[in-house]
Design an enzyme around this catalytic site. Sequence first.
Site, PDB file in Angstrom:
ATOM      1  N   TYR A 183     -17.015   2.667 120.733  1.00 12.94           N
ATOM      2  CA  TYR A 183     -17.148   2.298 119.395  1.00 12.94           C
ATOM      3  C   TYR A 183     -16.067   2.231 118.593  1.00 12.94           C
ATOM      4  CZ  TYR A 183     -18.813   2.483 114.477  1.00 12.94           C
ATOM      5  OH  TYR A 183     -18.923   2.314 113.149  1.00 12.94           O
ATOM      6  N   SER A 204     -14.441   0.416 110.178  1.00 12.24           N
ATOM      7  CA  SER A 204     -14.879   1.878 110.111  1.00 12.24           C
ATOM      8  C   SER A 204     -13.813   2.839 110.032  1.00 12.24           C
ATOM      9  CB  SER A 204     -15.850   2.186 111.119  1.00 12.24           C
ATOM     10  OG  SER A 204     -15.975   3.367 111.210  1.00 12.24           O
TER      11      SER A 204
END
Length: 699
Positions: A589, A576
């Site tokens: 995250y 990501s």
Amino acid sequence: MLDKHQGARLANLWDDGKAAGMTEPEKLLYRSNLLGSDKRITNYGGGNTSAKVMEKDPLTGEMVEVLWVKGSGGDVGTIKMDGFSTLYMDKLRALKGIYRGVEFEDEMVGYLPHCTFNLNPRAASIDTPLHAYVPKPHVDHMHPDAIIAIAASKNSRELTSKIFGDEIGWLPWKRPGYELGLWLEKFCQENPDARGVVLESHGLFTWGDTAKEAYETTIEIINRAIAWFETENTGPAFGGRSKPVLAAADRAAIAKKLMPVIRGLVSAGESKVGHFDDSQAVLDFVTSTSLEPLAALGTSCPDHFLRTKIRPLVVDFDPAQPDVGNTLAGLPEAIATYRADYAAYYERCKRADSPAMRDPNAVVYLVPGVGMITFAKDKATARISAEFYVNAINVMRGASGVSTYVGLPEQEAFDIEYWLLEEAKLQRMPKPKSLAGRIALVTGGAGGIGKATANRLMQEGACVVLADIDETALEAAQTELSTRYGKDFVRSVNMNVTSEAAVESGFGDALLAFGGLDILVSNAGLATSAAVEDTTLALWNKNMDILATGYFLVSREAFRIFRNQKAGGNVVFVASKNGLAASPGASAYCTAKAAEIHLARCLALEGASAQIRVNVVNPDAVLRGSKIWTGEWKEQRAAAYKMDVDELEAHYRERSMLKLSVFPEDIAEAIYFLASDMSAKSTGNMVNVDAGNAQSFTR
Ligand SMILES: [Zn+2]
């Protein structure tokens, strides 16, 4: 001759109601599909059917006799109307005037296009003269196991007359072609009452005045052969059992260990895909006293050995004292010996104009007590090769039970395998796709990016195993992709990437399905959002479990397979933008994504010496089709940016430097690049697919 299921008689499926109102070509199609629907009648792609029909000539308007016959490369079970060639019978008959004799029979194939009726583009097959010259309106040529068992027996002529009397004749082995067509015509002229003929080492011809009569004769004759074997072949299969059969789970476990190692050893020229078969027919053969001697004789029907090579490789494995380590250690030498034997066969039999030697590796691997493994350029070919070898097993079982089984003489086998017409067919095949023969496993495979990735890889010819924990989505994704690319190319496994046992068993299923692994796309994920002071330990661990530990577990399993397979490997992490750039209220995250990225670098370093590449794609804000971008996370993100949920896509687009939305297909394209040979010289790299974000520029 056969086991209980196969011993049953063939049913007559002809339905007068259905056939009423059909034209003759439609009845030919109907009969062909009925015959091809049962593999006991003919093998996949084997045999052909024809009808001689009066049609109006498009040029002269006169009625002319036209031969409708299965065209080159088709399969009677699945053929459609456009699978038939149509040729003028008077022109086919006129070819006799220019035939220069058997040594020139191959040149006759070149004249067939000149006989085409109605500009039909379907190429006529080599078997066309066999149908044209039988002076009957409807002709079936089938490869039934029960008939080939007679045809491949030492006293095949005598057996044919014993079983069928004068109704069915017999012709000695002759390679299919123009000359055999003339032989058939002569036979029919000399035996006007015969209903068909057995071709030695090959198969069956039958005929009739109507489509229905031809069909019913074919069924009746095969049933008579099946019944005869049932009464005559009553001894134990293949002379009796000399080795134990392992339990189903143990057979699968052995196959999973052998397949990737064999694959690595035989995939140097082209990547291959495997198929495992431990059906009863196979087990009876691989546990029998006759396994080695019969396997060494080679297959008989030309169709069989074109698909399976003349001989299988019998793997050195003793099911009475299973020691797979020993077997694995012996594989390199066994495979090298097979290749040397094949090269010697090529050298012994080659002619001045023979095409160059093709891949010398075995297609069929027989493992005593375990089953049969096949390897070919793609899954369908591997599966069909296995089906063909089962046909060959049935034939050997029948023939060796009532007589002595004989394979085709080596030179005849070679002349078919390296037939220039066969070579021309191979040369006409389209160039393989960039990922043909490659096997990929995609975690999170039922979600947006995962499914788009599977789709992209399959578009390039890869076989894909979809791994996901969402059973319903998994089923839907598999159905969608198999409808698009064919059932052979996709499998699915339920896999929780945080469970060591689930990962191990999921990769094992992939090995059993396709025989190895080339590409791992680690993509399964989640996303959570919370301020650090509100981040519970459970939430922190959840991110770490799925994103860091999950990526570790699947990579470790892939690395183990890659190292056994010894053919390199390819890992692509879907990380990501947040693995590089900090984001408010998502520390768990972002940290876990950063761990993923660093894991990829470590693995790239460790895998390089084994040609294992590891690269990363960093998406950002791929909302469409995503299971992550539903519910809470979407709401939390919208809340963090103080906006409505449906404003998010526009928000991310406006935030990007290029002012573009990022879709699953965009990520899939980058994954395909990194998973393919286009990026063969890249490892430890990262591709951002985020429409531009200065925060995630790498440095
Ligand atoms: Zn044939």
